[in-house]
Design an enzyme around this catalytic site. Structure first.
Site, PDB file in Angstrom:
ATOM      1  N   ASP A 219       0.803  -1.229   0.000  1.00  0.00           N
ATOM      2  CA  ASP A 219       0.000   0.000   0.000  1.00  0.00           C
ATOM      3  C   ASP A 219       0.845   1.294   0.000  1.00  0.00           C
ATOM      4  O   ASP A 219       1.454   1.638   1.019  1.00  0.00           O
ATOM      5  CB  ASP A 219      -0.937   0.051   1.211  1.00  0.00           C
ATOM      6  CG  ASP A 219      -1.859  -1.156   1.313  1.00  0.00           C
ATOM      7  OD1 ASP A 219      -1.400  -2.287   1.038  1.00  0.00           O
ATOM      8  OD2 ASP A 219      -3.036  -0.975   1.679  1.00  0.00           O
TER       9      ASP A 219
ATOM     10  N   ASN B 239     -10.402  -1.413  -0.030  1.00  0.00           N
ATOM     11  CA  ASN B 239     -11.584  -0.730   0.504  1.00  0.00           C
ATOM     12  C   ASN B 239     -11.577   0.785   0.277  1.00  0.00           C
ATOM     13  O   ASN B 239     -12.620   1.419   0.333  1.00  0.00           O
ATOM     14  CB  ASN B 239     -11.723  -1.027   2.000  1.00  0.00           C
ATOM     15  CG  ASN B 239     -10.461  -0.723   2.777  1.00  0.00           C
ATOM     16  OD1 ASN B 239      -9.384  -1.254   2.470  1.00  0.00           O
ATOM     17  ND2 ASN B 239     -10.559   0.133   3.768  1.00  0.00           N
ATOM     18  N   HIS B 240     -10.413   1.379   0.021  1.00  0.00           N
ATOM     19  CA  HIS B 240     -10.364   2.835  -0.202  1.00  0.00           C
ATOM     20  C   HIS B 240     -10.591   3.239  -1.662  1.00  0.00           C
ATOM     21  O   HIS B 240     -10.472   4.428  -1.990  1.00  0.00           O
ATOM     22  CB  HIS B 240      -9.029   3.409   0.284  1.00  0.00           C
ATOM     23  CG  HIS B 240      -8.947   3.515   1.784  1.00  0.00           C
ATOM     24  ND1 HIS B 240      -9.732   4.392   2.506  1.00  0.00           N
ATOM     25  CD2 HIS B 240      -8.203   2.840   2.679  1.00  0.00           C
ATOM     26  CE1 HIS B 240      -9.459   4.257   3.789  1.00  0.00           C
ATOM     27  NE2 HIS B 240      -8.537   3.321   3.928  1.00  0.00           N
TER      28      HIS B 240
ATOM     29  N   HIS C 270      -3.434  -4.326   3.123  1.00  0.00           N
ATOM     30  CA  HIS C 270      -4.469  -3.641   3.923  1.00  0.00           C
ATOM     31  C   HIS C 270      -4.081  -3.327   5.365  1.00  0.00           C
ATOM     32  O   HIS C 270      -4.425  -2.266   5.856  1.00  0.00           O
ATOM     33  CB  HIS C 270      -5.811  -4.386   3.914  1.00  0.00           C
ATOM     34  CG  HIS C 270      -6.861  -3.758   4.802  1.00  0.00           C
ATOM     35  ND1 HIS C 270      -7.448  -2.543   4.510  1.00  0.00           N
ATOM     36  CD2 HIS C 270      -7.404  -4.164   5.975  1.00  0.00           C
ATOM     37  CE1 HIS C 270      -8.322  -2.258   5.464  1.00  0.00           C
ATOM     38  NE2 HIS C 270      -8.308  -3.203   6.374  1.00  0.00           N
TER      39      HIS C 270
ATOM     40  N   HIS D 217      -1.202  -2.680   6.565  1.00  0.00           N
ATOM     41  CA  HIS D 217      -0.086  -1.723   6.555  1.00  0.00           C
ATOM     42  C   HIS D 217       1.050  -2.136   7.480  1.00  0.00           C
ATOM     43  O   HIS D 217       1.954  -1.346   7.745  1.00  0.00           O
ATOM     44  CB  HIS D 217      -0.553  -0.301   6.912  1.00  0.00           C
ATOM     45  CG  HIS D 217      -1.451   0.307   5.887  1.00  0.00           C
ATOM     46  ND1 HIS D 217      -1.782   1.645   5.861  1.00  0.00           N
ATOM     47  CD2 HIS D 217      -2.098  -0.250   4.825  1.00  0.00           C
ATOM     48  CE1 HIS D 217      -2.593   1.889   4.843  1.00  0.00           C
ATOM     49  NE2 HIS D 217      -2.809   0.754   4.204  1.00  0.00           N
TER      50      HIS D 217
HETATM   51 FE   LIG Z   1      -4.182   0.429   2.629  1.00  0.00          FE
HETATM   52 FE   LIG Z   2      -7.314  -1.162   2.858  1.00  0.00          FE
END
Ligand SMILES: [Fe+2]
Ligand SMILES: [Fe+2]
Length: 263
Positions: free
Chosen positions: A8, A67-68, A181, A183
């Site tokens: 990410d 999800n973002h 996700h 992180h």
């Molecule tokens: Fe993320």
């Molecule tokens: Fe995420």
């Protein structure tokens, strides 16, 4: 074939370290194909078409998300641009494949790198996350249609159990299952018995002097008082987290997975 998967990319700090360090990683590891999760590229929340194209200019081939993905509304129009261009930049930004099927965008991409066909699948978990279609069965359905042997799956999920389970479920059917996700990188990278490289979470590429990318005082404050607060990206201790997967391009089997954390 050597695949680099970057975890990410969070805000400007994440974009900057990727830009600065990617050339030496590519040279040092003989990288052929680059995939990155970009769901946090826009100050932690979503990705804009301009930022996606900035990442493509760095030689990233495919961008996965999670999800973002809908945080920046421009991405919806970007997905609608795809039209007949099956390999343009908008087509190479994925949203999870197990979202409702009539949502904009796609969760799978099939392309060519040199003479090697490859595929990227983006899935999202269902434990402690929004309810979506079953990622296990969606993976089954997608794999029936994919012709490439080299297949990377980004499993964007919260629960370690769900990610580990998907790794075992797809062992021998895909080249790699990499988690994103949380992180936070995990130290469990390995090649499973039937040739699938696996890691529960690659970790964030962004500022670690915070709470999963956000200024720590804002998040700590929210835990203390439950008041809504506008999250801003942290800035310090920027690291790039990624994995390098070495695989046989004819069979798609992974030989090795190596975890990188570069500061
Ligand atoms: Fe993320
Ligand atoms: Fe995420």
């Amino acid at each position: 074939m050597r695949i680099l998967f970057i975890g990410d990319i969070f805000g400007r700090p994440g974009r900057t370290i990727v830009k600065d360090r990617l050339p030496e990683i590519m040279r040092g590891h003989g990288i052929n194909l680059i995939i990155a999760n970009g769901e946090n590229a826009a100050a932690g929340f979503g990705i804009t078409p301009a930022l996606a194209e900035e990442l493509f200019e760095l030689n990233i081939d495919v961008i996965t998300t999670g999800n973002h993905i809908w945080d920046k509304r421009e991405i919806v129009d970007y997905f609608k641009l795809i039209g007949g261009n099956g390999h343009g930049p908008a087509r190479r930004v994925l949203r999870p494949a197990n979202y409702p099927s009539d949502m904009p965008g796609s969760g799978v991409y099939e392309g060519m790198k040199g003479k090697t066909p490859y595929a990227v699948i983006n899935l999202q978990g269902r434990v402690f996350m929004a309810s979506n279609d079953d990622p296990f069965r969606v993976a089954d359905q997608l794999l029936q249609k994919i012709k490439a042997k080299v297949i990377l799956v980004d499993m964007h999920a919260e629960a370690t159990s769900e990610k580990v389970s998907l790794g075992w479920y797809l062992d021998g059917r895909v080249t790699a299952v990499v988690g994103t996700h949380t992180h936070v990188p995990t130290a469990d990278e390995r090649v499973l018995p039937n040739g699938t490289a696996y890691i529960t979470d690659v970790g964030m590429s962004g500022p670690y002097d915070g709470v999963i990318g956000v200024k720590k005082e804002l998040v700590v404050g929210r835990f203390l008082n439950n008041m809504p607060v506008r999250f801003e990206p942290a800035t310090g201790d920027v690291r790039l987290c990624a994995v390098v997967i070495d695989c046989d391009e004819d069979t798609g089997k992974a030989r090795k997975i190596e975890r990188l954390m570069i500061s």
